[in-house]
Motif scaffolding. Structure first.
Motif, PDB file in Angstrom:
ATOM      1  N   UNK A   1       0.822  -1.208   0.000  1.00 30.97           N
ATOM      2  CA  UNK A   1       0.000   0.000   0.000  1.00 30.97           C
ATOM      3  C   UNK A   1       0.856   1.258   0.000  1.00 30.97           C
ATOM      4  N   UNK A   2       2.105   1.171   0.499  1.00 31.15           N
ATOM      5  CA  UNK A   2       3.012   2.320   0.322  1.00 31.15           C
ATOM      6  C   UNK A   2       3.226   2.579  -1.165  1.00 31.15           C
ATOM      7  N   UNK A   3       3.373   1.487  -1.899  1.00 29.08           N
ATOM      8  CA  UNK A   3       3.580   1.592  -3.346  1.00 29.08           C
ATOM      9  C   UNK A   3       2.362   2.203  -4.013  1.00 29.08           C
ATOM     10  N   UNK A   4       1.178   1.733  -3.631  1.00 34.27           N
ATOM     11  CA  UNK A   4      -0.055   2.271  -4.214  1.00 34.27           C
ATOM     12  C   UNK A   4      -0.162   3.774  -3.932  1.00 34.27           C
ATOM     13  N   UNK A   5       0.206   4.167  -2.706  1.00 33.92           N
ATOM     14  CA  UNK A   5       0.179   5.595  -2.383  1.00 33.92           C
ATOM     15  C   UNK A   5       1.165   6.375  -3.241  1.00 33.92           C
ATOM     16  N   UNK A   6       2.362   5.823  -3.423  1.00 34.13           N
ATOM     17  CA  UNK A   6       3.387   6.527  -4.211  1.00 34.13           C
ATOM     18  C   UNK A   6       2.912   6.709  -5.646  1.00 34.13           C
ATOM     19  N   UNK A   7       2.334   5.650  -6.232  1.00 37.23           N
ATOM     20  CA  UNK A   7       1.878   5.753  -7.626  1.00 37.23           C
ATOM     21  C   UNK A   7       0.723   6.755  -7.723  1.00 37.23           C
TER      22      UNK A   7
END
Lengths: 299, 235
Positions: free
Chosen positions: A104-110
């Protein structure tokens, strides 16, 4: 050169060339602080250590997984501008398929990168909290939330919300009740078929607040992204990595369960009287009678 | 001598008539009863039973009329519940519990589809023939011995499906559904590889998708793999 270093040279070079091609065509721009080379180096260090699951016997993923899937998972990671060293995603082997699974960190970054969102925040609502909001044109507006410290209790969570704030101070709010959150959790492989609440000692139970936030953030980002422009290369890979995950999960399920157990039917000698038609009797009448009498006999 | 007649085989409807010479059966009844009658030259009165794999309309459309015609129907509890019919002619069958209809002994087994309680069927008769019937399942859990006839779904090829999603003919969500509900060419091949086919006389490929399949290619590839007579159940 060892096998693994050959794989590395092949796949990393292929991915790097592909990324360069995208950049030259102007389809891909990385943020100033993102270095695809560094991300790939981090990824490679992680991949060298990564092992398959129990079913495949804890073998190194670089030996088990197909070169194509390794290259595709690296490409998905780089195009989305993510770095596994920042826990923005994980490499997971499903059978022979290596998948880059966004955290979910990745989803936030994207989401921040694609939609120019400024902040993404989530909070948990406990029993006794004061929550107030309006719905204007079908959108949640002006959500206010007052909490007393004493209300915080992971056994008394009513729900959670996520707010995506944009630079023009527009806010997108996603709100989920605990029921909805549990519904989402029940889709995870950790949950049994008819399980409707978290098992004691499971991650969903031990870190309930964090898991609630994670779920509502994921939902908010994905909803918002899916309602926005999807022509970009990033969106393509954002979707593709989700799709690849679905496919790989199904493939792993099939290879684990399919064609595994022998079963056979035992031919039973039948009671001749019950089926042989006595001669001379009009056939049609007979069949109606017998079909009414005959019920299945279970072994 | 086992005789198989395909009355319909696609997502628009499925129905097969099989007989060993003494006990004719219907497998599925997913077309109108009129069409079943026409397909059998109106010789439906000797049918001893109808096996239904699951409750989707393309497999059970005519169930009420089949019952009215005096034919016993056999399906799982889940399927019967979902079909929403009631009659003394409905017989509840269970996975891994074999039963008899006339000269047939039938072993139902669990299949993998997005519905209540789907079944496949392994049928054997007095002549020692053994027929496997498996449709609407994205894989088969089991392996079988001594099969003489195989009727198996071969719905789509992944490369054709991918192309159709890419050019917008098939929505992406449909692809995810197919993955978890229907048999792909590649997985059918895996299934055939895993089973002893030495006794097999013929293989019927069932339920080919309208747009995501290629009957000539499926037939050729399965023939090349098995060296058996392969028939496409026509739509």
């Amino acid at each position: 050169m060892t096998n693994i270093s050959i794989v590395k040279k092949d796949t990393v070079d292929i991915v790097a060339a592909k990324v360069k091609e995208f950049q030259e065509r102007g389809e891909l721009h990385f943020p100033a602080n993102y270095s695809p080379e560094n991300a790939m180096k981090s990824a490679w260090l992680i991949l060298q250590e990564a092992k398959t699951g129990k079913n495949e016997g804890y073998k190194p993923v670089l030996e088990v997984c197909s070169k194509d899937s390794i290259a595709n998972s690296l490409l998905d990671m780089v195009v989305q501008g993510l770095n596994p060293a920042k826990k923005q995603g994980y490499f997971i082997a499903y059978g022979k398929q290596l998948i880059f699974q966004r955290s979910y960190f990745g989803t936030m970054a994207v989401t921040k990168r694609v939609t120019a969102a400024k902040d993404i925040d989530a909070s948990v609502i406990y029993e006794g909290d004061e929550v107030d909001y309006e719905i204007i044109n079908g959108r949640i507006k002006n959500l206010t939330h007052k909490q007393k410290f004493g209300n915080i209790n992971k056994e008394k969570i009513l729900g959670a919300y996520c707010m995506i704030t944009f630079s023009n101070d527009e806010v997108y709010t996603e709100l989920m009740t605990m029921d909805e959150i549990r519904k989402a959790w029940s889709k995870s492989q950790m949950w049994g078929k008819d399980q409707d609440t978290e098992r004691q000692g499971s991650t969903h139970d031990d870190f309930k607040q964090e898991m609630c936030k994670k779920t509502v953030i994921n939902r908010a980002c994905k909803k918002f992204m899916n309602s926005s422009d999807d022509s970009s290369l990033i969106m393509k890979h954002f979707r593709r990595s989700d799709e690849a995950l679905t496919e790989a999960e199904v493939e792993a399920e099939i290879s684990e369960n399919a064609n595994s157990e022998f079963i056979d039917v035992e031919s039973e000698p039948i009671d001749e009287d019950s089926i042989e038609l006595p001669e001379g009797i009009e056939q049609q009448q007979m069949t109606i009678e017998t079909s009414q009498q005959r019920k299945p006999s279970f072994a | 001598m086992l005789n198989i007649k395909v009355l319909a085989s696609s997502s628009k409807g499925n129905c097969y008539h099989i007989t060993d010479g003494s006990t004719p059966l219907l497998l599925e009844c997913g077309i109108s009863f009129k069409e079943i009658q026409k397909g059998l030259n109106f010789k439906t009165s000797d049918i001893q039973g109808c096996l239904i794999s699951h409750e989707h309309k393309d497999h059970c459309k005519a169930v009420s009329d089949v019952i009215k015609a005096g034919i016993d129907v056999y399906a799982s509890q889940g399927t019967i519940g979902a079909m929403n019919v009631s009659s003394h002619r409905l017989n509840v069958i269970q996975a891994k519990k074999q039963f008899n209809i006339g000269t047939w002994t039938i072993l139902p087994f669990q299949t993998e589809h997005d519905c209540a309680e789907p079944l496949g069927f392994l049928l054997t008769n007095q002549a020692g023939e053994k027929l496997l019937f498996a449709t609407d399942t994205y894989y088969v859990r089991y392996k079988f011995r001594g099969l003489t006839h195989i009727m198996i779904e071969c719905n789509y090829a992944i490369d054709i499906l991918r192309k159709n999603v890419e050019n917008g003919k098939v929505p992406a969500a449909m692809k995810d559904r197919l993955f978890k509900s229907h048999f792909s060419l590649a997985n059918v091949k895996e299934f055939l590889r895993a089973n002893d086919l030495s006794m097999v006389q013929e293989i019927y490929l069932l339920h080919l998708s309208d747009g995501n399949s290629d009957s000539d290619r499926f037939k050729r590839e399965i023939q090349e793999l098995t060296g058996k007579i392969v028939k496409i159940a026509g739509y």
